[in-house]
Motif scaffolding. Structure first.
Motif, PDB file in Angstrom:
ATOM      1  N   THR A  77       1.766  37.662  20.496  1.00 10.76           N
ATOM      2  CA  THR A  77       1.000  36.449  20.793  1.00 10.76           C
ATOM      3  C   THR A  77      -0.005  36.084  19.700  1.00 10.76           C
ATOM      4  O   THR A  77      -0.588  35.003  19.748  1.00 10.76           O
ATOM      5  N   LEU A  78      -0.231  36.986  18.740  1.00  8.82           N
ATOM      6  CA  LEU A  78      -1.221  36.850  17.670  1.00  8.82           C
ATOM      7  C   LEU A  78      -2.654  36.992  18.173  1.00  8.82           C
ATOM      8  O   LEU A  78      -3.607  36.770  17.421  1.00  8.82           O
ATOM      9  N   ASN A  79      -2.834  37.358  19.444  1.00 11.39           N
ATOM     10  CA  ASN A  79      -4.184  37.537  19.981  1.00 11.39           C
ATOM     11  C   ASN A  79      -4.866  38.741  19.329  1.00 11.39           C
ATOM     12  O   ASN A  79      -4.238  39.781  19.091  1.00 11.39           O
ATOM     13  N   LYS A  80      -6.164  38.586  19.067  1.00 17.86           N
ATOM     14  CA  LYS A  80      -6.970  39.714  18.600  1.00 17.86           C
ATOM     15  C   LYS A  80      -7.536  40.406  19.844  1.00 17.86           C
ATOM     16  O   LYS A  80      -8.422  39.870  20.519  1.00 17.86           O
ATOM     17  N   GLU A  81      -7.034  41.589  20.153  1.00 17.39           N
ATOM     18  CA  GLU A  81      -7.449  42.270  21.377  1.00 17.39           C
ATOM     19  C   GLU A  81      -8.800  42.955  21.208  1.00 17.39           C
ATOM     20  O   GLU A  81      -9.575  43.053  22.152  1.00 17.39           O
ATOM     21  N   HIS A  82      -9.063  43.466  20.011  1.00 12.69           N
ATOM     22  CA  HIS A  82     -10.338  44.128  19.753  1.00 12.69           C
ATOM     23  C   HIS A  82     -10.756  43.875  18.313  1.00 12.69           C
ATOM     24  O   HIS A  82      -9.915  43.856  17.407  1.00 12.69           O
ATOM     25  N   GLY A  83     -12.031  43.717  18.111  1.00 14.36           N
ATOM     26  CA  GLY A  83     -12.593  43.630  16.772  1.00 14.36           C
ATOM     27  C   GLY A  83     -13.730  44.622  16.644  1.00 14.36           C
ATOM     28  O   GLY A  83     -14.669  44.606  17.453  1.00 14.36           O
ATOM     29  N   ILE A  84     -13.653  45.507  15.673  1.00 16.03           N
ATOM     30  CA  ILE A  84     -14.647  46.567  15.515  1.00 16.03           C
ATOM     31  C   ILE A  84     -15.282  46.419  14.139  1.00 16.03           C
ATOM     32  O   ILE A  84     -14.576  46.426  13.125  1.00 16.03           O
ATOM     33  N   THR A  85     -16.589  46.259  14.110  1.00 16.00           N
ATOM     34  CA  THR A  85     -17.310  46.138  12.844  1.00 16.00           C
ATOM     35  C   THR A  85     -17.907  47.492  12.481  1.00 16.00           C
ATOM     36  O   THR A  85     -18.660  48.079  13.264  1.00 16.00           O
TER      37      THR A  85
END
Length: 345
Positions: free
Chosen positions: A86-94
């Motif tokens: 789906t191209l969804n970003k499920e998690h973003g970690i900085t």
């Protein structure tokens, strides 16, 4: 071959003669053995998805075993977990540092590991709650004296292998952060590692700036095989699906294939027109194809047995940093310095 005869005397009245025949065999290359085999037909892989969201060079990526999700790390200091369908970003970690050079999915799919210029490799548990601050839950597991260049979980979530610019590889206990085994043998930065594909396998291979590819026993920490045929840094090493061989990619613009049973190089993948370094390699599920990412923004596809180039993939706008075939073999993901990832099928 040569023939000799030795005589050993046991007493003044008795002697026994031994005959020795030593045979030196010529081991042919894979290409010579496969000369009469039918060549692979031309492939038609196309870009099916483009994953955009990083603000700088994508340096690494890894597939989840569910064949759908993947994790990527970037020079922007972020680690992103994607749904490739789906191209969804499920998690973003900085992370607190830029140049996150390594990332890996845990076998269970419940965590990811990442590391880079902070000399650490951290494990981040993933949550179903997408609003949760995962960075606060990350746990520092590995600590090197130089940058972390690669990481890989073993066959469980409980152990983590790392490679580093300090010239070593190390095996860590994820729960306690304890160093279980260290691997010393490279004389320069280690740039890549890959675990043997067998579930009971206890070996891994590493490659680095000393132009060596070393095979290690994880239990003893010993370097059990070493290969030196490249003429520049080895950027990537990858096991053949059977575990009996591995490939390497180098700045000398070649990829090479080593048979562990023969203890030698058995194939080289190169063309006069390829003058840019190879940064990453991976095999198709059957092992018949070899994918190599290069610094000229292209991905070359090779017939492993024949040694011929089957196809070239164009689309990225900067050098390729990683190529990885999905666990079910139906897709290829490439990460690039153009800040994006592409799914090919």
């Amino acid at each position: 071959y040569f023939y000799t005869q030795n005589t050993k005397t046991f007493s003044s009245s008795q002697s026994v003669s031994y005959n020795y025949v030593c045979v030196f065999m010529h081991v042919p290359s894979v290409h010579q053995v496969a000369e009469k085999m039918e060549a692979v037909a031309a492939l038609s892989l196309k870009t099916r998805r483009v994953l955009k969201g990083h603000g700088n060079k994508v340096l690494c990526m890894d597939w989840c075993k569910d064949k759908r999700r993947l994790v990527s790390s970037s020079q922007d200091g972020k680690v992103i977990v994607w749904d490739a369908f789906t191209l969804n970003k499920e998690h973003g970690i900085t992370l607190p540092c830029t140049w996150v050079m390594a990332c890996a999915y845990a076998p269970s799919g419940c965590a990811v590991a990442c590391g880079g210029l902070d000399n650490k490799c951290s494990v981040v548990p993933l949550s179903l709650d997408r609003t949760e601050n995962l960075a606060a839950k990350k746990k520092s597991v590995a600590m090197h004296t130089n940058y972390v260049s690669g990481c890989s979980f073993t066959n469980s979530d409980m152990q983590l292998l790392t490679s580093s610019g300090d010239g070593t590889c190390a095996l860590w206990d994820v729960e306690s952060g304890q160093l279980l085994q260290s691997f010393h043998g490279h004389t320069a930065d280690v740039l890549s590692l890959d675990l043997a594909p067998s579930e009971t396998g206890n070996t891994f291979v590493s490659g680095g700036c000393d132009m060596k590819a070393n095979v290690w026993d994880m239990r003893s920490g010993q370097n059990i095989q070493s290969f030196e045929s490249h003429e520049s840094d080895i950027n990537c090493v990858k096991y053949y699906p059977s575990g009996d061989a591995f490939a390497s990619a180098s700045d000398d613009a070649t990829c090479r294939f080593y048979d562990l049973r023969a203890d030698r190089e058995v194939a080289v993948y190169q063309k006069d027109s390829i003058i840019f370094g190879a940064s990453s390699v991976d095999f198709s599920l059957s092992g018949r194809l070899l994918f190599s990412g290069h610094n000229d923004y292209t991905i070359n596809i090779w017939d492993v047995l024949k040694g011929t180039r089957v196809s070239i993939l164009f689309g990225h706008e900067n050098r390729i940093s990683r190529v990885r075939v999905s666990p079910d073999g139906t897709a290829l993901c490439s990460a690039s310095w153009d800040n994006s990832l592409r799914i090919w099928a």
